[in-house]
Scaffold this motif. Structure first.
Motif, PDB file in Angstrom:
ATOM      1  N   ASN A 150       1.148  -0.862  -0.172  1.00 26.81           N
ATOM      2  CA  ASN A 150       0.016  -0.141  -0.063  1.00 26.81           C
ATOM      3  C   ASN A 150       0.995   1.033  -0.195  1.00 26.81           C
ATOM      4  O   ASN A 150       0.094   2.236  -1.088  1.00 26.81           O
ATOM      5  N   TYR A 151       1.906   1.156   0.843  1.00 26.89           N
ATOM      6  CA  TYR A 151       3.032   2.577   0.186  1.00 26.89           C
ATOM      7  C   TYR A 151       3.695   2.710  -1.056  1.00 26.89           C
ATOM      8  O   TYR A 151       3.644   3.639  -1.095  1.00 26.89           O
ATOM      9  N   ALA A 152       3.863   1.676  -1.259  1.00 28.67           N
ATOM     10  CA  ALA A 152       3.937   1.536  -3.414  1.00 28.67           C
ATOM     11  C   ALA A 152       3.226   2.539  -3.673  1.00 28.67           C
ATOM     12  O   ALA A 152       3.322   2.764  -4.604  1.00 28.67           O
ATOM     13  N   LEU A 153       1.664   1.793  -3.947  1.00 29.71           N
ATOM     14  CA  LEU A 153       0.703   2.056  -4.164  1.00 29.71           C
ATOM     15  C   LEU A 153       0.431   3.832  -3.790  1.00 29.71           C
ATOM     16  O   LEU A 153      -0.261   4.132  -4.910  1.00 29.71           O
ATOM     17  N   GLU A 154       0.645   4.220  -2.575  1.00 29.68           N
ATOM     18  CA  GLU A 154       0.659   5.546  -2.466  1.00 29.68           C
ATOM     19  C   GLU A 154       0.998   6.323  -3.106  1.00 29.68           C
ATOM     20  O   GLU A 154       1.101   7.386  -3.218  1.00 29.68           O
ATOM     21  N   PHE A 155       2.400   6.117  -3.485  1.00 30.87           N
ATOM     22  CA  PHE A 155       2.668   6.859  -4.058  1.00 30.87           C
ATOM     23  C   PHE A 155       3.043   6.753  -5.325  1.00 30.87           C
ATOM     24  O   PHE A 155       2.973   8.491  -6.135  1.00 30.87           O
ATOM     25  N   PHE A 156       2.273   5.987  -6.162  1.00 35.91           N
ATOM     26  CA  PHE A 156       1.170   5.963  -7.394  1.00 35.91           C
ATOM     27  C   PHE A 156      -0.056   7.126  -7.006  1.00 35.91           C
ATOM     28  O   PHE A 156      -0.483   7.133  -8.305  1.00 35.91           O
TER      29      PHE A 156
END
Length: 309
Positions: A150-156
């Motif tokens: 989710n942290y990676a998705l939040e970056f996008f």
């Protein structure tokens, strides 16, 4: 005396038989721990579970013989059939993807990559620890609501979710975990690639075959024994998966039984509901299922596995 006569005399020398007998005795002595393990850890528990599968046994009272009641109960157990559906989906989705990834990486590493030993060790490491509770706990955190995914998705700019708490995605996280443990089949594929004669590939290249054509026409046919070996082993291993589902679901098979593996359901019946007789029947059903799939694989192997003699 002829040479043959001398040989006969040597073989008949006194004491030779005693030495051979002593060597055999030493060999059996070294094998004794293995035979003891086979008897006490495998054979005796199997016979005991077969007997218990015909009984009602709650671990607190002596077993009560009930005949085939446990096996008849299987037919009407809806949650059991749900666990079988989940397990079949897990097996037939994760194993082909895992083997495909392992084969592709083995081909890449076979191209003479520098530091091959390091890459091989790094890729093999997940196979050693992927089935353990520590990695399962880590996986639960990675795909949790505050996890790394989710942290990676939040970056996008993408809103994440708790992937392990969503019935539509929970099983996919376990499939991903099994695919991630591709190291063991990859090493076997890599060993098989090293056995392919270079002349075959060079001749095909001279004839104008591209890399894709060489892969499908030469590499894959010659690797079919390794593919078959890995496929059978990984199918059996996937049917036996337990730890990942137990930890990710909190031992319940949730959410909505989306991660209720067959082995987890067996555990819940035996140690959760104290129905050890029924759990033993489920264990023998799993043995039959795995044996049938293995037999079918061996039967079909003669139509696609190529052994270069």
């Amino acid at each position: 005396m002829s040479v043959l006569g001398e040989l006969r005399t040597l073989t008949k020398r006194p004491g030779r038989g005693r030495v051979k007998h002593r060597d055999n005795r030493a060999g059996y002595l070294f094998l004794l721990p293995w035979f003891a393990g086979l008897l006490l850890i495998t054979a005796v528990p199997m016979v005991a579970s077969l007997y218990l599968s015909f009984t009602r046994f709650n671990l607190l009272q002596p077993p009560e013989f009930t005949g085939t009641a446990n096996f008849a109960r299987i037919l009407g157990d809806d949650r059991l059939w749900k666990s079988l559906a989940v397990t079949f989906e897990y097996v037939f989705v994760s194993v082909p993807i895992q083997l495909a990834l392992a084969l592709v990486l083995a081909v890449v590493l076979d191209k003479g990559v520098r530091g091959l030993a390091i890459y091989r060790s790094v890729y093999y490491l997940p196979s050693l620890i992927g089935g353990g509770p520590a990695i399962a706990i880590l996986w639960k955190q990675v795909f949790g609501s505050d996890g790394l995914v989710n942290y990676a998705l939040e970056f996008f700019g993408i809103q994440g979710q708790s992937w392990v708490a969503n019935p539509s995605t929970a099983l996919s996280t376990l499939v991903t975990l099994n695919v991630w443990t591709f190291g063991a089949p990859m090493v076997i594929f890599l060993a098989g690639l090293r056995q392919i004669p270079a002349e075959y590939l060079e001749a095909a290249k001279v004839d104008g075959a591209g890399s894709v054509r060489r892969f499908w026409s030469i590499i894959v046919p010659l690797l079919t024994p390794m593919i078959f070996f890995n496929f059978v082993l990984q199918i059996i291993h996937a049917f036996q998966s337990f730890t990942q589902a137990f930890i990710v679901s909190g031992g319940t098979g949730g959410p909505a039984d989306s991660t209720l593996f067959y082995t987890l359901y067996l555990y819940l019946q035996g140690f959760g509901n104290l129905q050890m007789g029924y759990a033993s029947a489920l264990a023998w059903l799993l043995l039959v299922i795995v044996a049938v799939f293995t037999a079918v694989n061996f039967f079909l192997a003669k139509y696609w596995v190529f052994y270069d003699d």
